[in-house]
Design a protein around this motif. Structure first.
Motif, short mmCIF file in Angstrom:
data_model
loop_
_atom_site.label_atom_id
_atom_site.label_comp_id
_atom_site.label_asym_id
_atom_site.label_seq_id
_atom_site.Cartn_x
_atom_site.Cartn_y
_atom_site.Cartn_z
N ARG A 267 0.83 -1.21 0.00
CA ARG A 267 0.00 0.00 0.00
C ARG A 267 0.86 1.26 0.00
N ALA A 268 1.94 1.23 0.76
CA ALA A 268 2.83 2.39 0.77
C ALA A 268 3.43 2.63 -0.61
N VAL A 269 3.81 1.55 -1.29
CA VAL A 269 4.37 1.68 -2.64
C VAL A 269 3.32 2.26 -3.59
N ARG A 270 2.08 1.78 -3.49
CA ARG A 270 1.02 2.28 -4.37
C ARG A 270 0.73 3.75 -4.09
N ALA A 271 0.74 4.12 -2.81
CA ALA A 271 0.48 5.52 -2.47
C ALA A 271 1.56 6.42 -3.03
N ARG A 272 2.80 5.98 -2.94
CA ARG A 272 3.90 6.80 -3.48
C ARG A 272 3.77 6.95 -4.99
N SER A 273 3.26 5.91 -5.66
CA SER A 273 3.09 6.00 -7.11
C SER A 273 1.98 6.97 -7.50
N LEU A 274 1.02 7.19 -6.58
CA LEU A 274 -0.07 8.12 -6.86
C LEU A 274 0.37 9.57 -6.76
N SER A 275 1.15 9.85 -5.70
CA SER A 275 1.57 11.24 -5.48
C SER A 275 2.77 11.27 -4.55
N PRO A 276 3.76 12.11 -4.84
CA PRO A 276 4.92 12.24 -3.95
C PRO A 276 4.58 12.98 -2.65
N ASP A 277 3.38 13.54 -2.58
CA ASP A 277 3.01 14.32 -1.40
C ASP A 277 2.29 13.49 -0.34
N ILE A 278 1.96 12.25 -0.63
CA ILE A 278 1.25 11.42 0.34
C ILE A 278 2.23 10.98 1.44
N ARG A 279 1.82 11.17 2.69
CA ARG A 279 2.62 10.72 3.84
C ARG A 279 1.92 9.58 4.58
N ASP A 280 0.65 9.80 4.90
CA ASP A 280 -0.11 8.81 5.65
C ASP A 280 -1.13 8.17 4.72
N THR A 281 -0.94 6.90 4.42
CA THR A 281 -1.85 6.23 3.49
C THR A 281 -3.28 6.17 4.02
N GLU A 282 -3.45 6.26 5.32
CA GLU A 282 -4.79 6.21 5.90
C GLU A 282 -5.61 7.45 5.54
N ASP A 283 -4.94 8.51 5.16
CA ASP A 283 -5.64 9.74 4.76
C ASP A 283 -6.06 9.72 3.30
N HIS A 284 -5.72 8.64 2.58
CA HIS A 284 -5.97 8.62 1.13
C HIS A 284 -6.60 7.29 0.71
N LEU A 285 -7.43 6.73 1.57
CA LEU A 285 -8.01 5.43 1.25
C LEU A 285 -8.90 5.45 0.00
N PRO A 286 -9.75 6.46 -0.19
CA PRO A 286 -10.57 6.43 -1.41
C PRO A 286 -9.72 6.40 -2.69
N GLU A 287 -8.70 7.26 -2.74
CA GLU A 287 -7.84 7.27 -3.92
C GLU A 287 -7.14 5.92 -4.10
N LEU A 288 -6.72 5.32 -2.99
CA LEU A 288 -6.04 4.03 -3.09
C LEU A 288 -6.97 2.93 -3.55
N VAL A 289 -8.21 2.97 -3.07
CA VAL A 289 -9.19 1.97 -3.50
C VAL A 289 -9.45 2.10 -4.99
N LEU A 290 -9.69 3.32 -5.44
CA LEU A 290 -10.03 3.53 -6.84
C LEU A 290 -8.85 3.34 -7.78
N SER A 291 -7.63 3.39 -7.24
CA SER A 291 -6.46 3.19 -8.09
C SER A 291 -5.90 1.79 -8.00
#
Length: 388
Positions: A267-291
């Motif tokens: 999940r951390a790897v996927r979050a980093r691939s979405l945006s370099p500004d993501i720090r806490d993956t828990e704050d971006h669950l909708p984007e992670l689900v949809l991506s």
């Protein structure tokens, strides 16, 4: 080493003195060992039974080598090598160097007392007694130094071996290895599994500095592809962990059972691939689900928003924007109008158009599809791919 001590002291015992002292070696060795047992708690049980007999023989051998030196014979054996191995063995037996140095101090005192008591009656001149004492304690110092070197080398070797085992365990965890493989890695590394692990991605150069302020049970790798490092933090307090990483370029995955740390890492790897500004993956669950499946999301948008493709691009964009606001505000017209900065009557008109394009707009399944389709990003006229 030993020959240098003999030359420095200028002492060469007469053969009659050496013979008399050799006759007392067993008694002297036994007294040395007993004094160590009495005065150094770490050896209270270690010098009993078969081990005690082995140590007594080793002490007698060391004393015999010493007498060879004192008599001018530098071929009495490799006492320094034996002392070095003794230091290594102390690490294997779980004792500190402090305990061994204490044993040496006690042994030196008792050995000197016993040897001096035999040397003087055997004819050692009073003028030579001081040199004899100097040689005795210099010899013990050399043995102490050799043991300290062995102890330090064994600790360093064990530290390197354990570090390799811990790195191997971290790689097994990231690879999602099976339970049997993980348990074997845990045992080799001597690592106590926590309840959970949280993966943290960082630039490789920041990994070790960050590791030094975290839980000592943290697993670390700093040689992943793309100059990336990862920390696997045990039983982390998330808010505290994020504060500790404030000045780091870190992405923090979710806490997962320790054997499923690969899920936190992924999940951390996927979050980093979405945006370099993501720090806490828990704050971006909708984007992670949809991506999670970009192709599936693109297909969903294309199908769900297909009716908009029949319209001019500008019109389709306005209607998608209105549809997003209508879904977000659950059809409350005034709130939709406020969000879009338009008159409520405009919302009513646009929703009439949308209901014509989507006759089943009240269907829960249709609402779910459309909510997912327009859930991220800015409107797109074509509806052919993820917005934003």
């Amino acid at each position: 080493m030993s020959d240098a001590i003999r030359r420095a002291s200028g002492l060469a015992l007469e053969e009659t003195t050496v013979t008399a002292l050799r006759a007392t070696l067993k008694t002297t060795a036994d007294e040395v060992v007993q004094a160590i047992i009495d005065e150094v708690p770490s050896y209270a049980n270690a010098l009993s039974g078969r081990m005690g007999a082995t140590i007594r023989r080793a002490v007698r051998t060391a004393l015999g080598n010493y007498l060879d030196l004192a008599s001018g014979n530098a071929t009495g054996g490799d006492a320094g090598g034996a002392a070095y191995e003794l230091g290594r063995g102390e690490v294997r037996d779980g004792r500190s160097m402090d305990a061994l140095l204490s044993a040496y101090r006690v042994g030196a005192r008792v050995a000197w007392r016993c040897l001096a008591a035999g040397a003087v009656p055997a004819g050692l001149p009073a003028a030579e007694v001081a040199k004899f004492a100097e040689l005795t304690f210099a010899y013990i110092d050399e043995l102490s130094a050799a043991s300290a070197a062995g102890h330090a080398d064994e600790l360093a070797a064990r530290g390197r071996a354990q570090e390799r085992h811990l790195e191997h365990l971290a790689r097994d965890l990231l690879a999602g290895a099976g339970p049997d493989v993980l348990l074997a890695s845990v045992q080799r590394a001597g690592w106590q599994p926590p309840v959970s692990l949280t993966a943290v991605l960082l630039p490789a150069a920041q990994t070790r500095p960050a590791y030094r302020v975290l839980d000592p049970g943290t697993l670390v790798l700093d040689d992943l592809p793309d100059a990336t490092g990862v920390l696997l933090v045990p039983d982390a307090d998330r808010s505290h962990l994020l504060r500790q990483l404030t000045d780091r370029t870190a992405v923090v995955g979710p806490a997962r059972p320790w054997a499923r740390a690969s899920a936190s890492y992924a999940r951390a790897v996927r979050a980093r691939s979405l945006s370099p500004d993501i720090r806490d993956t828990e704050d971006h669950l909708p984007e992670l689900v949809l991506s999670a499946d970009a192709d599936a999301f693109a297909d969903l948008r294309a199908r769900a928003l297909a009716p908009l493709r029949t319209l001019p691009a500008a019109t389709a964009g306005r209607l998608e924007e209105t549809l997003r606001a209508w879904l977000l505000h659950q059809g409350r017209r005034d709130e939709v109008a406020a969000a879009l900065f338009v008159h409520p009557q405009t919302v009513r008109y646009r929703m009439s158009q949308l209901r014509g394009l989507f006759p089943d707009l009240a269907s829960p399944h249709r609402v779910l599809e459309l909510t997912l389709a327009v859930g991220l990003g800015a409107p797109e006229a074509s509806g052919a791919g993820p917005a934003g």
